[in-house]
Design a protein around this motif. Sequence first.
Motif, PDB file in Angstrom:
ATOM      1  N   SER A 132       0.805  -1.218   0.000  1.00 22.23           N
ATOM      2  CA  SER A 132       0.000   0.000   0.000  1.00 22.23           C
ATOM      3  C   SER A 132       0.841   1.273   0.000  1.00 22.23           C
ATOM      4  O   SER A 132       0.424   2.298  -0.551  1.00 22.23           O
ATOM      5  N   LEU A 133       2.020   1.263   0.592  1.00 25.17           N
ATOM      6  CA  LEU A 133       2.853   2.460   0.634  1.00 25.17           C
ATOM      7  C   LEU A 133       3.652   2.656  -0.639  1.00 25.17           C
ATOM      8  O   LEU A 133       4.144   3.767  -0.897  1.00 25.17           O
ATOM      9  N   GLU A 134       3.792   1.597  -1.423  1.00 21.63           N
ATOM     10  CA  GLU A 134       4.567   1.699  -2.659  1.00 21.63           C
ATOM     11  C   GLU A 134       3.699   1.864  -3.906  1.00 21.63           C
ATOM     12  O   GLU A 134       4.165   2.325  -4.939  1.00 21.63           O
ATOM     13  N   LEU A 135       2.443   1.493  -3.835  1.00 26.26           N
ATOM     14  CA  LEU A 135       1.577   1.454  -5.004  1.00 26.26           C
ATOM     15  C   LEU A 135       1.078   2.854  -5.370  1.00 26.26           C
ATOM     16  O   LEU A 135       0.439   3.521  -4.546  1.00 26.26           O
ATOM     17  N   PRO A 136       1.321   3.322  -6.590  1.00 25.09           N
ATOM     18  CA  PRO A 136       0.762   4.614  -7.008  1.00 25.09           C
ATOM     19  C   PRO A 136      -0.753   4.539  -7.112  1.00 25.09           C
ATOM     20  O   PRO A 136      -1.318   3.498  -7.438  1.00 25.09           O
ATOM     21  N   SER A 137      -1.414   5.656  -6.851  1.00 29.64           N
ATOM     22  CA  SER A 137      -2.874   5.686  -6.920  1.00 29.64           C
ATOM     23  C   SER A 137      -3.379   5.293  -8.303  1.00 29.64           C
ATOM     24  O   SER A 137      -4.418   4.639  -8.429  1.00 29.64           O
ATOM     25  N   LYS A 138      -2.645   5.670  -9.351  1.00 31.57           N
ATOM     26  CA  LYS A 138      -3.103   5.346 -10.701  1.00 31.57           C
ATOM     27  C   LYS A 138      -3.093   3.833 -10.938  1.00 31.57           C
ATOM     28  O   LYS A 138      -3.916   3.318 -11.700  1.00 31.57           O
ATOM     29  N   SER A 139      -2.195   3.107 -10.263  1.00 35.06           N
ATOM     30  CA  SER A 139      -2.175   1.650 -10.398  1.00 35.06           C
ATOM     31  C   SER A 139      -3.355   1.026  -9.663  1.00 35.06           C
ATOM     32  O   SER A 139      -3.948   0.060 -10.142  1.00 35.06           O
ATOM     33  N   TYR A 140      -3.682   1.581  -8.512  1.00 38.82           N
ATOM     34  CA  TYR A 140      -4.874   1.120  -7.795  1.00 38.82           C
ATOM     35  C   TYR A 140      -6.110   1.335  -8.662  1.00 38.82           C
ATOM     36  O   TYR A 140      -6.941   0.438  -8.822  1.00 38.82           O
ATOM     37  N   ASP A 141      -6.225   2.523  -9.216  1.00 38.18           N
ATOM     38  CA  ASP A 141      -7.388   2.843 -10.053  1.00 38.18           C
ATOM     39  C   ASP A 141      -7.460   1.936 -11.266  1.00 38.18           C
ATOM     40  O   ASP A 141      -8.555   1.494 -11.661  1.00 38.18           O
ATOM     41  N   LEU A 142      -6.318   1.637 -11.882  1.00 38.13           N
ATOM     42  CA  LEU A 142      -6.302   0.780 -13.061  1.00 38.13           C
ATOM     43  C   LEU A 142      -6.819  -0.610 -12.732  1.00 38.13           C
ATOM     44  O   LEU A 142      -7.640  -1.174 -13.473  1.00 38.13           O
ATOM     45  N   MET A 143      -6.376  -1.173 -11.607  1.00 38.38           N
ATOM     46  CA  MET A 143      -6.841  -2.513 -11.237  1.00 38.38           C
ATOM     47  C   MET A 143      -8.333  -2.518 -10.948  1.00 38.38           C
ATOM     48  O   MET A 143      -9.053  -3.441 -11.348  1.00 38.38           O
ATOM     49  N   GLN A 144      -8.817  -1.495 -10.247  1.00 37.22           N
ATOM     50  CA  GLN A 144     -10.248  -1.434  -9.978  1.00 37.22           C
ATOM     51  C   GLN A 144     -11.048  -1.253 -11.268  1.00 37.22           C
ATOM     52  O   GLN A 144     -12.102  -1.868 -11.458  1.00 37.22           O
ATOM     53  N   ASP A 145     -10.545  -0.417 -12.164  1.00 38.08           N
ATOM     54  CA  ASP A 145     -11.264  -0.128 -13.403  1.00 38.08           C
ATOM     55  C   ASP A 145     -11.332  -1.336 -14.327  1.00 38.08           C
ATOM     56  O   ASP A 145     -12.372  -1.608 -14.923  1.00 38.08           O
ATOM     57  N   VAL A 146     -10.233  -2.047 -14.473  1.00 31.77           N
ATOM     58  CA  VAL A 146     -10.208  -3.200 -15.384  1.00 31.77           C
ATOM     59  C   VAL A 146     -10.838  -4.422 -14.727  1.00 31.77           C
ATOM     60  O   VAL A 146     -11.746  -5.046 -15.285  1.00 31.77           O
TER      61      VAL A 146
END
Length: 282
Positions: free
Chosen positions: A114-128
């Motif tokens: 969680s401390l290393e993951l960029p927000s855009k990567s979180y959003d990408l996984m949720q979106d796809v």
Amino acid sequence: MSAASPRTERALAGRTVLMSGGSRGIGLAIALAAARQGANIVLLAKTDVPHPRLPGTIHTAVAEIEAAGGRAVGVVGDVRDDEAVERAVSAAVDGFGGIDVVVNNASVIDLRGSLELPSKSYDLMQDVNVRGSYQLSRAAMPALLRSASPVVLSLAPPVSLDPRWLGAHPAYTTAKFGMTLVTLGLGAEFADRGLTACTLWPRTTIRTAAVANVLGGEELMRRSRTPEIYADAAALVLADAGGRYNGRSLIVEDVLAEHGVTDLSGYSPGVDESELFPDIFL
């Protein structure tokens, strides 16, 4: 199908499968297995031109599917794009007269904490993973419910509250569990309309680009099974019209065992069973 598969007849003849992704890897293997059983395949995938590090495009996938005995249409687009999703649904309905199966194959993996993951990567996984699975299934639902045997199959794991998985990589874990919850939720919502909605996940890692590039390189690839084990189990689920899989989180090896396939050595040639690497979430 692989030599280990118990099904040789064209059990999916005339049925139309709409799949997210499928240019390569497990998705393509499932599409080929379905095509060999007579299915029509519509792929919604992004890879229009060759990727510098990954094999295959949507066009080479369509050619392989047709060579395997199926009819195929490729729709270039992103499952995050609602307009592309609608184009894929229209291609299936206009080209083949309807939709019998949706396979939610497209998925993004990022195992950073969680401390290393960029927000855009979180959003990408949720979106796809989550939104994409929901939107593709939802857009296809009117056509699906006109099928005599509608199926939604998502390549996602059983939901587990084990801290081992919740804490390992919360962003990826919740994205994959979200795929599962969406799928099982649709199965409950439309059970009285005849929908079978279920998920499928393997006990061991599978030889894919994600394993090679994200999880463990060539050694983990060697200790993994081929995508055909996933494909053979998926084809059996898609061909089962009894509705007994609705609302279930299925395991690849268990599905094969239910159909009499217990010798899985053909899916990991040259590798001892004891060397196979267990997949996450199980």
